[in-house]
Scaffold this motif. Structure first.
Motif, PDB file in Angstrom:
ATOM      1  N   TYR A  94      44.475  -6.754  97.808  1.00 21.28           N
ATOM      2  CA  TYR A  94      44.198  -5.314  97.931  1.00 21.28           C
ATOM      3  C   TYR A  94      43.624  -5.081  99.326  1.00 21.28           C
ATOM      4  CZ  TYR A  94      44.734  -4.453  92.896  1.00 21.28           C
ATOM      5  OH  TYR A  94      45.234  -4.316  91.622  1.00 21.28           O
ATOM      6  N   PHE A 103      39.470   1.913 101.601  1.00 15.57           N
ATOM      7  CA  PHE A 103      40.068   1.850 100.260  1.00 15.57           C
ATOM      8  C   PHE A 103      39.171   0.998  99.362  1.00 15.57           C
ATOM      9  CE2 PHE A 103      43.378  -0.536  97.624  1.00 15.57           C
ATOM     10  CZ  PHE A 103      43.524   0.494  96.699  1.00 15.57           C
ATOM     11  N   THR A 104      38.982   1.445  98.124  1.00 17.04           N
ATOM     12  CA  THR A 104      38.047   0.746  97.231  1.00 17.04           C
ATOM     13  C   THR A 104      38.608  -0.548  96.638  1.00 17.04           C
ATOM     14  OG1 THR A 104      38.838   2.148  95.442  1.00 17.04           O
ATOM     15  CG2 THR A 104      36.771   2.815  96.514  1.00 17.04           C
ATOM     16  N   ALA A 144      46.361   0.587  91.140  1.00 19.34           N
ATOM     17  CA  ALA A 144      46.251   1.529  92.273  1.00 19.34           C
ATOM     18  C   ALA A 144      47.468   2.429  92.429  1.00 19.34           C
ATOM     19  CB  ALA A 144      45.946   0.815  93.588  1.00 19.34           C
ATOM     20  N   GLU A 145      48.522   2.178  91.634  1.00 22.02           N
ATOM     21  CA  GLU A 145      49.698   3.051  91.677  1.00 22.02           C
ATOM     22  C   GLU A 145      50.430   2.920  90.337  1.00 22.02           C
ATOM     23  OE1 GLU A 145      52.158   1.531  94.849  1.00 22.02           O
ATOM     24  OE2 GLU A 145      52.562  -0.343  93.794  1.00 22.02           O
ATOM     25  N   PRO A 146      51.224   3.926  89.978  1.00 24.90           N
ATOM     26  CA  PRO A 146      51.957   3.818  88.718  1.00 24.90           C
ATOM     27  C   PRO A 146      53.039   2.744  88.786  1.00 24.90           C
ATOM     28  CG  PRO A 146      52.116   6.046  89.663  1.00 24.90           C
ATOM     29  CD  PRO A 146      51.480   5.183  90.690  1.00 24.90           C
ATOM     30  N   ASP A 203      47.626  -4.731  84.034  1.00 23.73           N
ATOM     31  CA  ASP A 203      47.449  -3.417  84.670  1.00 23.73           C
ATOM     32  C   ASP A 203      45.969  -3.037  84.709  1.00 23.73           C
ATOM     33  OD1 ASP A 203      47.973  -0.935  85.748  1.00 23.73           O
ATOM     34  OD2 ASP A 203      48.739  -0.046  83.896  1.00 23.73           O
ATOM     35  N   ILE A 204      45.479  -2.653  85.866  1.00 24.76           N
ATOM     36  CA  ILE A 204      44.106  -2.145  85.961  1.00 24.76           C
ATOM     37  C   ILE A 204      44.118  -0.771  86.630  1.00 24.76           C
ATOM     38  CG2 ILE A 204      43.178  -4.482  86.078  1.00 24.76           C
ATOM     39  CD1 ILE A 204      42.477  -3.906  89.041  1.00 24.76           C
ATOM     40  N   GLY A 256      41.793   2.685  88.181  1.00 29.03           N
ATOM     41  CA  GLY A 256      40.520   3.216  88.655  1.00 29.03           C
ATOM     42  C   GLY A 256      40.770   4.228  89.741  1.00 29.03           C
ATOM     43  N   LEU A 257      39.727   4.918  90.131  1.00 22.85           N
ATOM     44  CA  LEU A 257      39.863   5.864  91.247  1.00 22.85           C
ATOM     45  C   LEU A 257      38.543   5.949  91.984  1.00 22.85           C
ATOM     46  CD1 LEU A 257      40.086   9.483  89.784  1.00 22.85           C
ATOM     47  CD2 LEU A 257      39.647   7.496  88.391  1.00 22.85           C
ATOM     48  N   SER A 258      38.634   6.162  93.297  1.00 21.73           N
ATOM     49  CA  SER A 258      37.429   6.126  94.124  1.00 21.73           C
ATOM     50  C   SER A 258      36.368   7.097  93.634  1.00 21.73           C
ATOM     51  CB  SER A 258      37.734   6.436  95.583  1.00 21.73           C
ATOM     52  OG  SER A 258      39.068   6.689  95.799  1.00 21.73           O
ATOM     53  N   ASP A 267      45.519  12.581  86.486  1.00 24.63           N
ATOM     54  CA  ASP A 267      46.338  11.537  85.854  1.00 24.63           C
ATOM     55  C   ASP A 267      46.600  11.919  84.401  1.00 24.63           C
ATOM     56  OD1 ASP A 267      46.530   9.804  88.065  1.00 24.63           O
ATOM     57  OD2 ASP A 267      44.492   9.088  87.696  1.00 24.63           O
ATOM     58  N   VAL A 297      49.134   4.633  83.031  1.00 22.77           N
ATOM     59  CA  VAL A 297      49.286   5.975  83.618  1.00 22.77           C
ATOM     60  C   VAL A 297      50.634   6.010  84.327  1.00 22.77           C
ATOM     61  CG1 VAL A 297      48.433   7.542  85.406  1.00 22.77           C
ATOM     62  CG2 VAL A 297      46.824   6.387  83.883  1.00 22.77           C
ATOM     63  N   ARG A 345      51.118  11.824  87.337  1.00 25.40           N
ATOM     64  CA  ARG A 345      50.008  12.717  87.639  1.00 25.40           C
ATOM     65  C   ARG A 345      50.522  14.139  87.536  1.00 25.40           C
ATOM     66  NH1 ARG A 345      45.774  11.356  90.598  1.00 25.40           N
ATOM     67  NH2 ARG A 345      45.939  13.195  91.907  1.00 25.40           N
ATOM     68  N   LYS A 386      49.876   1.000  98.539  1.00 18.69           N
ATOM     69  CA  LYS A 386      50.494   1.955  97.611  1.00 18.69           C
ATOM     70  C   LYS A 386      51.880   2.341  98.163  1.00 18.69           C
ATOM     71  CE  LYS A 386      46.053   4.012  96.351  1.00 18.69           C
ATOM     72  NZ  LYS A 386      45.604   4.598  95.085  1.00 18.69           N
TER      73      LYS A 386
HETATM   74  O1  DLL Z   1      43.560   3.178  93.676  1.00 15.67           O
HETATM   75  C1  DLL Z   1      41.447   2.282  92.933  1.00 15.67           C
HETATM   76  C2  DLL Z   1      42.122   1.033  92.494  1.00 15.67           C
HETATM   77  C3  DLL Z   1      42.197  -0.065  93.350  1.00 15.67           C
HETATM   78  C4  DLL Z   1      42.629   0.911  91.202  1.00 15.67           C
HETATM   79  C5  DLL Z   1      42.784  -1.219  92.934  1.00 15.67           C
HETATM   80  C6  DLL Z   1      43.214  -0.250  90.767  1.00 15.67           C
HETATM   81  C7  DLL Z   1      43.291  -1.327  91.651  1.00 15.67           C
HETATM   82  P1  DLL Z   1      42.289   5.668  94.731  1.00 15.67           P
HETATM   83  O2  DLL Z   1      42.854   5.202  96.010  1.00 15.67           O
HETATM   84  O3  DLL Z   1      41.211   6.676  94.740  1.00 15.67           O
HETATM   85  O4  DLL Z   1      41.682   4.457  93.940  1.00 15.67           O
HETATM   86  O5  DLL Z   1      43.513   6.181  93.863  1.00 15.67           O
HETATM   87  C8  DLL Z   1      43.312   6.580  92.531  1.00 15.67           C
HETATM   88  O6  DLL Z   1      45.580   5.965  91.922  1.00 15.67           O
HETATM   89  O7  DLL Z   1      43.975   8.667  90.238  1.00 15.67           O
HETATM   90  C9  DLL Z   1      45.887   7.159  89.929  1.00 15.67           C
HETATM   91  O8  DLL Z   1      46.678   8.292  90.208  1.00 15.67           O
HETATM   92  C10 DLL Z   1      46.369   5.984  90.748  1.00 15.67           C
HETATM   93  N1  DLL Z   1      46.173   4.729  90.011  1.00 15.67           N
HETATM   94  C11 DLL Z   1      45.185   3.836  90.119  1.00 15.67           C
HETATM   95  N2  DLL Z   1      45.392   2.793  89.284  1.00 15.67           N
HETATM   96  C12 DLL Z   1      46.545   3.061  88.615  1.00 15.67           C
HETATM   97  C13 DLL Z   1      47.306   2.386  87.614  1.00 15.67           C
HETATM   98  C14 DLL Z   1      42.366   3.317  93.538  1.00 15.67           C
HETATM   99  N3  DLL Z   1      46.956   1.199  87.124  1.00 15.67           N
HETATM  100  C15 DLL Z   1      44.614   7.026  91.901  1.00 15.67           C
HETATM  101  N4  DLL Z   1      48.429   3.005  87.157  1.00 15.67           N
HETATM  102  C16 DLL Z   1      44.468   7.361  90.428  1.00 15.67           C
HETATM  103  C17 DLL Z   1      48.829   4.192  87.635  1.00 15.67           C
HETATM  104  C18 DLL Z   1      47.034   4.307  89.073  1.00 15.67           C
HETATM  105  N5  DLL Z   1      48.163   4.860  88.585  1.00 15.67           N
END
Ligand code: DLL
Length: 433
Positions: free
Chosen positions: A133, A138-139, A211-213, A232-233, A235-237, A302, A323, A326, A423
């Protein structure tokens, strides 16, 4: 293994009592420390004392990304800067980024939640974890990093990109776990194939992707190409980063929400009215314990639903399905609602095309048109025109069967679609340009 057995298996009633106590304290704190929340609550004629049961959360105003932008950069922090020890930001495609802050305690919580997440994926202190990652604002990078260290695993902080080196390190260091976006995992798999490296010759056994669908068909593709289990994991910042919800390796079906720290709600995607458990709508989170940057009823955009069924892994937290869309990536093509993930599901299920695609939306007069560009392999691309036409017809028909719309399919040469290191950008919407 369950990282925090006591919390993650709390009986529902006890969990709800804990959630209520934490919610009351959190609402009191934001009311007392953040003028923005206080004003909004005063406008809605609600005070912290009105939160007597969990359902009273519905009396509180929502928070949106626009609210965060209006308070850019630090307006919603509840503590003075001297107590903030980390700042992250999400880039956002339009406008200002959203900025989030953490206290020392927040970082400890985040590491705990990521340790839970990795444990649920079957990762232990014996693993060698390659964290691809992106490190930085980016988190994903740092969030996963401290969770893996806290778990006792050996972390390789390689970040995203430089794919050949990723593979070299996997071979030399005996990496057992890969953390990355699913699209990057596929990119790694492709590069391995180009280099003639057999995934079975590696020690890799699990991938923890998010981090993405990504569709179920994409999961199957990654699992078979890399010879791993793909977890699958989510989360969002704005909520904390990765570590909000995680699949368990026992079931790989639905992501357990860390409900002792984040209270989920599902609301109607247009009216924002609360929906019952099991109904699909927009996912809303309230943080229950975060210090520096708590959020009340944050509308994630989401789409999800809550799955209350007991899980065989023993965790009692509700799950949510993958997920797949969106509210703001839904395209309306000639009156039909289309999510990019639905197109992905079709493409990944058609034999002969590669799992690399891009969707291009254009407008001609008042009509929206959708073009799907899909890569095919070298030998198919140099095949007879008739066969290529058949293949593109097959993709077109499958999309028509699923969505009821006809779109243009362009089969493109290998490696023409840009590869992702983080992403993936799946949609190019030329209507907005
Ligand atoms: O993407 C945090 C993250 C980092 C999650 C690493 C998992 C692994 P943001 O950049 O703020 O944070 O984007 C958050 O990404 O609202 C979803 O729309 C999408 N998203 C995150 N995980 C998934 C997933 C990170 N497993 C936005 N499936 C969220 C689908 C996801 N969409």
């Amino acid at each position: 293994m369950i990282w925090n057995e006591e919390q993650e298996t709390l009986p529902r009633e006890e969990l709800e009592r804990l959630q209520l106590r934490r919610l009351q304290a959190q609402v009191e704190r934001v009311y007392a420390t953040v003028p923005y929340y206080r004003q909004k609550m005063q406008q809605d004629r609600v005070t912290p004392a009105d939160i007597k049961q969990l359902a009273d959360i519905r009396r509180l105003p929502f928070t949106t990304k626009e609210d965060l932008r209006r308070n850019y950069p630090f307006g919603l922090f509840t503590v003075p800067m001297e107590r903030i020890v980390r700042i992250h930001a999400s880039s956002g495609t339009t406008g200002k980024p959203t900025v989030v802050g953490y206290t020392k305690r927040d970082l400890r919580l985040w590491a705990e939640l990521m340790s839970r997440t990795l444990s649920a994926a079957g990762v232990t202190s014996r693993d060698i974890v390659q964290n691809a990652y992106g490190y930085g604002l980016f988190t994903g990078g740092l969030g996963a990093h401290y969770g893996a260290e806290n778990l006792g695993a050996a972390v390789i902080p390689i970040s995203g990109g430089n794919t050949k080196r990723q593979i070299q390190i996997m071979q030399d260091f005996g990496t057992t776990v890969l953390l990355s976006t699913p699209s990057y995992a596929l990119n790694i798999a492709d590069t391995m194939a180009d280099l003639g490296i057999k995934p079975a010759s590696l020690k890799l056994r699990v991938g923890v992707f998010g981090a993405e669908p990504w569709s179920e068909n994409m999961r199957a593709e990654i699992e078979s190409r890399l010879k791993i289990k793909a977890i699958d994991i989510y989360g969002l910042s704005e909520i904390i980063g990765p570590g909000v919800a995680a699949e368990c390796i026992e079931e790989q079906k639905g992501l357990h929400i860390m409900e002792d720290h984040f209270l989920p709600e599902i609301v109607h995607r247009d009216t924002f009215d609360p929906l019952a458990v099991g109904e699909e709508g927009e996912l809303v989170f309230t943080t229950l314990t975060k210090e520096a940057f708590p959020v009340i009823r944050y509308r994630t955009k989401d789409i999800a639903r809550l799955i209350p069924d007991v899980c065989s892994c023993g965790r009692t937290f509700y799950r949510m399905p993958k997920v797949t869309g969106r509210t703001d990536d839904m395209m309306i093509i000639r009156g039909v609602n289309v999510f990019p993930s639905q197109i992905e599901e079709v493409i990944m299920g058609v034999e002969g095309v590669e799992p690399h695609y891009q969707i291009i939306v254009t407008r001609q007069g008042s009509l929206d048109n959708l073009e799907v560009q899909v890569e095919v392999s070298e030998n198919i691309f140099s095949d007879q025109v008739k066969n290529l036409e058949n293949l593109s017809k097959r993709v077109q028909n499958n999309i028509k069967d699923l969505l009821g719309i006809t779109c243009k399919i362009s089969l493109v040469e290998p490696k023409t679609i840009q590869r992702s290191e983080g992403k993936a950008q799946r949609v190019i919407d030329k209507r907005k340009i």
